[in-house]
Design a protein around this motif. Structure first.
Motif, PDB file in Angstrom:
ATOM      1  N   GLY A   5      -7.297   8.624   1.341  1.00 31.85           N
ATOM      2  CA  GLY A   5      -6.173   7.694   1.283  1.00 31.85           C
ATOM      3  C   GLY A   5      -6.608   6.240   1.399  1.00 31.85           C
ATOM      4  O   GLY A   5      -7.766   5.899   1.149  1.00 31.85           O
ATOM      5  N   VAL A   6      -5.670   5.380   1.782  1.00 33.25           N
ATOM      6  CA  VAL A   6      -5.917   3.936   1.918  1.00 33.25           C
ATOM      7  C   VAL A   6      -6.757   3.706   3.186  1.00 33.25           C
ATOM      8  O   VAL A   6      -6.482   4.301   4.233  1.00 33.25           O
ATOM      9  CB  VAL A   6      -4.549   3.205   2.012  1.00 33.25           C
ATOM     10  N   SER A   7      -7.769   2.837   3.090  1.00 32.74           N
ATOM     11  CA  SER A   7      -8.628   2.580   4.263  1.00 32.74           C
ATOM     12  C   SER A   7      -7.854   1.798   5.330  1.00 32.74           C
ATOM     13  O   SER A   7      -6.870   1.121   5.033  1.00 32.74           O
ATOM     14  CB  SER A   7      -9.862   1.782   3.838  1.00 32.74           C
ATOM     15  N   SER A  58       1.191  15.114   0.747  1.00 33.61           N
ATOM     16  CA  SER A  58       1.050  13.970  -0.166  1.00 33.61           C
ATOM     17  C   SER A  58       1.058  14.429  -1.616  1.00 33.61           C
ATOM     18  O   SER A  58       0.819  15.599  -1.919  1.00 33.61           O
ATOM     19  CB  SER A  58      -0.257  13.226   0.115  1.00 33.61           C
ATOM     20  N   LEU A  59       1.305  13.457  -2.505  1.00 36.12           N
ATOM     21  CA  LEU A  59       1.269  13.700  -3.950  1.00 36.12           C
ATOM     22  C   LEU A  59      -0.133  13.408  -4.468  1.00 36.12           C
ATOM     23  O   LEU A  59      -0.913  12.707  -3.823  1.00 36.12           O
ATOM     24  CB  LEU A  59       2.245  12.755  -4.655  1.00 36.12           C
ATOM     25  N   ASN A  60      -0.402  13.860  -5.655  1.00 33.88           N
ATOM     26  CA  ASN A  60      -1.613  13.423  -6.358  1.00 33.88           C
ATOM     27  C   ASN A  60      -1.502  11.904  -6.547  1.00 33.88           C
ATOM     28  O   ASN A  60      -0.405  11.381  -6.796  1.00 33.88           O
ATOM     29  CB  ASN A  60      -1.689  14.149  -7.713  1.00 33.88           C
ATOM     30  N   VAL A  61      -2.613  11.210  -6.433  1.00 30.04           N
ATOM     31  CA  VAL A  61      -2.584   9.741  -6.472  1.00 30.04           C
ATOM     32  C   VAL A  61      -1.984   9.188  -7.773  1.00 30.04           C
ATOM     33  O   VAL A  61      -1.243   8.193  -7.760  1.00 30.04           O
ATOM     34  CB  VAL A  61      -4.000   9.159  -6.201  1.00 30.04           C
ATOM     35  N   SER A  62      -2.265   9.833  -8.889  1.00 34.01           N
ATOM     36  CA  SER A  62      -1.728   9.311 -10.161  1.00 34.01           C
ATOM     37  C   SER A  62      -0.226   9.558 -10.259  1.00 34.01           C
ATOM     38  O   SER A  62       0.509   8.770 -10.864  1.00 34.01           O
ATOM     39  CB  SER A  62      -2.465   9.919 -11.363  1.00 34.01           C
ATOM     40  N   ILE A 104       0.508  -2.744  -6.396  1.00 34.01           N
ATOM     41  CA  ILE A 104       0.650  -1.488  -5.656  1.00 34.01           C
ATOM     42  C   ILE A 104      -0.749  -0.949  -5.402  1.00 34.01           C
ATOM     43  O   ILE A 104      -1.506  -0.713  -6.348  1.00 34.01           O
ATOM     44  CB  ILE A 104       1.490  -0.479  -6.463  1.00 34.01           C
ATOM     45  N   LEU A 105      -1.074  -0.805  -4.133  1.00 34.05           N
ATOM     46  CA  LEU A 105      -2.398  -0.277  -3.757  1.00 34.05           C
ATOM     47  C   LEU A 105      -2.290   1.229  -3.542  1.00 34.05           C
ATOM     48  O   LEU A 105      -1.419   1.688  -2.792  1.00 34.05           O
ATOM     49  CB  LEU A 105      -2.861  -0.955  -2.461  1.00 34.05           C
ATOM     50  N   VAL A 106      -3.147   1.971  -4.224  1.00 36.87           N
ATOM     51  CA  VAL A 106      -3.192   3.423  -3.976  1.00 36.87           C
ATOM     52  C   VAL A 106      -4.583   3.790  -3.490  1.00 36.87           C
ATOM     53  O   VAL A 106      -5.588   3.179  -3.866  1.00 36.87           O
ATOM     54  CB  VAL A 106      -2.804   4.255  -5.235  1.00 36.87           C
ATOM     55  N   GLY A 107      -4.636   4.809  -2.641  1.00 33.46           N
ATOM     56  CA  GLY A 107      -5.886   5.133  -1.964  1.00 33.46           C
ATOM     57  C   GLY A 107      -6.617   6.333  -2.550  1.00 33.46           C
ATOM     58  O   GLY A 107      -6.124   7.033  -3.433  1.00 33.46           O
ATOM     59  N   ALA A 108      -7.793   6.559  -1.993  1.00 32.92           N
ATOM     60  CA  ALA A 108      -8.690   7.612  -2.482  1.00 32.92           C
ATOM     61  C   ALA A 108      -8.060   8.999  -2.338  1.00 32.92           C
ATOM     62  O   ALA A 108      -7.262   9.238  -1.437  1.00 32.92           O
ATOM     63  CB  ALA A 108      -9.990   7.549  -1.689  1.00 32.92           C
ATOM     64  N   GLU A 109      -8.478   9.882  -3.247  1.00 33.14           N
ATOM     65  CA  GLU A 109      -7.914  11.219  -3.327  1.00 33.14           C
ATOM     66  C   GLU A 109      -7.955  11.942  -1.981  1.00 33.14           C
ATOM     67  O   GLU A 109      -6.976  12.556  -1.568  1.00 33.14           O
ATOM     68  CB  GLU A 109      -8.672  12.067  -4.365  1.00 33.14           C
ATOM     69  N   LYS A 110      -9.089  11.855  -1.288  1.00 37.71           N
ATOM     70  CA  LYS A 110      -9.220  12.627  -0.055  1.00 37.71           C
ATOM     71  C   LYS A 110      -8.812  11.831   1.185  1.00 37.71           C
ATOM     72  O   LYS A 110      -8.119  12.333   2.062  1.00 37.71           O
ATOM     73  CB  LYS A 110     -10.676  13.095   0.072  1.00 37.71           C
ATOM     74  N   ALA A 154       0.853  -1.186   0.000  1.00 40.08           N
ATOM     75  CA  ALA A 154       0.000   0.000   0.000  1.00 40.08           C
ATOM     76  C   ALA A 154       0.889   1.236   0.000  1.00 40.08           C
ATOM     77  O   ALA A 154       1.761   1.379   0.865  1.00 40.08           O
ATOM     78  CB  ALA A 154      -0.891  -0.006   1.236  1.00 40.08           C
ATOM     79  N   ALA A 155       0.675   2.099  -0.987  1.00 44.04           N
ATOM     80  CA  ALA A 155       1.323   3.409  -0.967  1.00 44.04           C
ATOM     81  C   ALA A 155       0.562   4.187   0.092  1.00 44.04           C
ATOM     82  O   ALA A 155      -0.564   4.635  -0.129  1.00 44.04           O
ATOM     83  CB  ALA A 155       1.210   4.060  -2.334  1.00 44.04           C
ATOM     84  N   HIS A 156       1.158   4.277   1.256  1.00 36.33           N
ATOM     85  CA  HIS A 156       0.395   4.748   2.424  1.00 36.33           C
ATOM     86  C   HIS A 156       1.333   5.480   3.377  1.00 36.33           C
ATOM     87  O   HIS A 156       2.390   4.949   3.750  1.00 36.33           O
ATOM     88  CB  HIS A 156      -0.217   3.510   3.102  1.00 36.33           C
ATOM     89  N   LEU A 157       0.905   6.667   3.748  1.00 42.70           N
ATOM     90  CA  LEU A 157       1.780   7.507   4.579  1.00 42.70           C
ATOM     91  C   LEU A 157       1.645   7.127   6.053  1.00 42.70           C
ATOM     92  O   LEU A 157       1.082   7.868   6.848  1.00 42.70           O
ATOM     93  CB  LEU A 157       1.410   8.975   4.339  1.00 42.70           C
TER      94      LEU A 157
HETATM   95  N1  SAM Z   1      -5.060  12.527   3.029  1.00 45.36           N
HETATM   96  C1  SAM Z   1      -4.725  11.323   2.321  1.00 45.36           C
HETATM   97  C2  SAM Z   1      -3.905  10.388   3.201  1.00 45.36           C
HETATM   98  O1  SAM Z   1      -3.631  10.759   4.337  1.00 45.36           O
HETATM   99  O2  SAM Z   1      -3.561   9.291   2.775  1.00 45.36           O
HETATM  100  C3  SAM Z   1      -3.960  11.681   1.075  1.00 45.36           C
HETATM  101  C4  SAM Z   1      -4.343  10.848  -0.056  1.00 45.36           C
HETATM  102  S1  SAM Z   1      -3.266  11.018  -1.445  1.00 45.36           S
HETATM  103  C5  SAM Z   1      -3.796  12.473  -2.185  1.00 45.36           C
HETATM  104  C6  SAM Z   1      -3.930   9.745  -2.454  1.00 45.36           C
HETATM  105  C7  SAM Z   1      -3.087   8.507  -2.501  1.00 45.36           C
HETATM  106  O3  SAM Z   1      -1.878   8.784  -3.191  1.00 45.36           O
HETATM  107  C8  SAM Z   1      -2.655   7.922  -1.188  1.00 45.36           C
HETATM  108  O4  SAM Z   1      -3.646   7.107  -0.609  1.00 45.36           O
HETATM  109  C9  SAM Z   1      -1.436   7.116  -1.583  1.00 45.36           C
HETATM  110  O5  SAM Z   1      -1.813   5.871  -2.096  1.00 45.36           O
HETATM  111  C10 SAM Z   1      -0.836   7.963  -2.690  1.00 45.36           C
HETATM  112  N2  SAM Z   1       0.259   8.844  -2.216  1.00 45.36           N
HETATM  113  C11 SAM Z   1       0.307  10.186  -2.317  1.00 45.36           C
HETATM  114  N3  SAM Z   1       1.457  10.663  -1.854  1.00 45.36           N
HETATM  115  C12 SAM Z   1       2.183   9.599  -1.433  1.00 45.36           C
HETATM  116  C13 SAM Z   1       3.493   9.433  -0.875  1.00 45.36           C
HETATM  117  N4  SAM Z   1       4.286  10.463  -0.638  1.00 45.36           N
HETATM  118  N5  SAM Z   1       3.910   8.179  -0.604  1.00 45.36           N
HETATM  119  C14 SAM Z   1       3.108   7.108  -0.842  1.00 45.36           C
HETATM  120  N6  SAM Z   1       1.876   7.207  -1.392  1.00 45.36           N
HETATM  121  C15 SAM Z   1       1.418   8.423  -1.683  1.00 45.36           C
END
Ligand code: SAM
Length: 215
Positions: free
Chosen positions: A124-126, A147-151, A116-122, A95-98
């Motif tokens: 993130g990963v559940s 955080s970065l944009n999910v894409s 690679i699991l990426v989470g919702a825009e607002k 999970a790409a998860h902070l």
């Molecule tokens: N507020 C959300 C959070 O706390 O997770 C932000 C979501 S971010 C805009 C959308 C997704 O992009 C995240 O769930 C993650 O999968 C991925 N992502 C964004 N920045 C990342 C980073 N620096 N490292 C890992 N994943 C990232």
């Protein structure tokens, strides 16, 4: 189909990496889904997985256009079953998860079957997905924004996977099962005909060396 196009389709398919994929959890903005699929195509991902727990927001099939037709899309009803199915198929899911426990995304070996699991825009990963996956990865952030944009996050990680797989010569051999290779080759080369064969429940015809249909 002109022979040059047939060769190009074969060349692209022969670089597809069926054991590298992305699972999106409730990513719902069409431009983000579209950008993720476009990156998947560029990296050689064969199939992308998506979960959408809110039926009111777009799914992959609703945004499908252009590049999207070159990447297979598998939609799942629930994140739990999506993760279980991928793990049963031999994938390790990161999970790409902070989170506190996240490893630097460059410390993972992406030459093994990886999702690679990426989470919702607002949001993130559940919590459930974060619990069920095999590990968390992070792209280190040095700026003001957290955080970065999910894409963008998906692209950064996928191109690291591509770098490792290029170094391991994984693009130099055909990784798709021959039956799937030929099926998708026909669908790419003859999309309207493929749809017709599917409607009628008939198997696709074979193609000759130049990509012409053998009647
Ligand atoms: N507020 C959300 C959070 O706390 O997770 C932000 C979501 S971010 C805009 C959308 C997704 O992009 C995240 O769930 C993650 O999968 C991925 N992502 C964004 N920045 C990342 C980073 N620096 N490292 C890992 N994943 C990232």
């Amino acid at each position: 189909m002109i022979p040059r196009r047939y060769e190009r389709l074969k060349q692209v398919l022969s670089k597809r990496q069926p054991d590298l994929t992305v699972l999106t959890e409730d990513v719902h903005k069409p431009h983000n889904l579209s950008a993720i699929i476009r990156t998947c195509d560029a990296v050689g991902v064969f199939e992308v997985h998506g979960v959408n727990s809110n039926s009111k927001v777009p799914t992959y099939s609703q945004v499908a256009q252009g590049t999207e037709k070159w990447v297979q899309i598998h939609t799942h009803n629930h994140i739990k079953t999506a993760i279980a199915n991928l793990q049963e198929s031999g994938f390790k899911i990161y999970a790409a998860h902070l989170s506190e426990e996240a490893l630097d995304y460059r410390d993972i070996d992406y030459t093994h079957p990886t999702a690679i699991l990426v989470g919702a825009e607002k949001y993130g990963v559940s919590d459930l997905a974060a619990e069920l996956v095999d590990g968390h990865i992070i792209i280190p952030m040095m700026g003001m924004v957290q955080s970065l944009n999910v894409s963008v996050a998906a692209a950064v990680i996928l191109f690291e996977a591509q770098r490792q797989r290029l170094a391991a010569q994984m693009y130099d051999r055909v990784n798709l099962d021959p039956e799937i290779f030929n099926k998708v080759l026909f669908e790419w080369g003859y999309p309207e005909l493929a749809a017709m064969y599917q409607r009628r429940g008939n198997p696709y015809p074979s193609l000759d060396e130049q990509g012409n249909i053998i009647h």
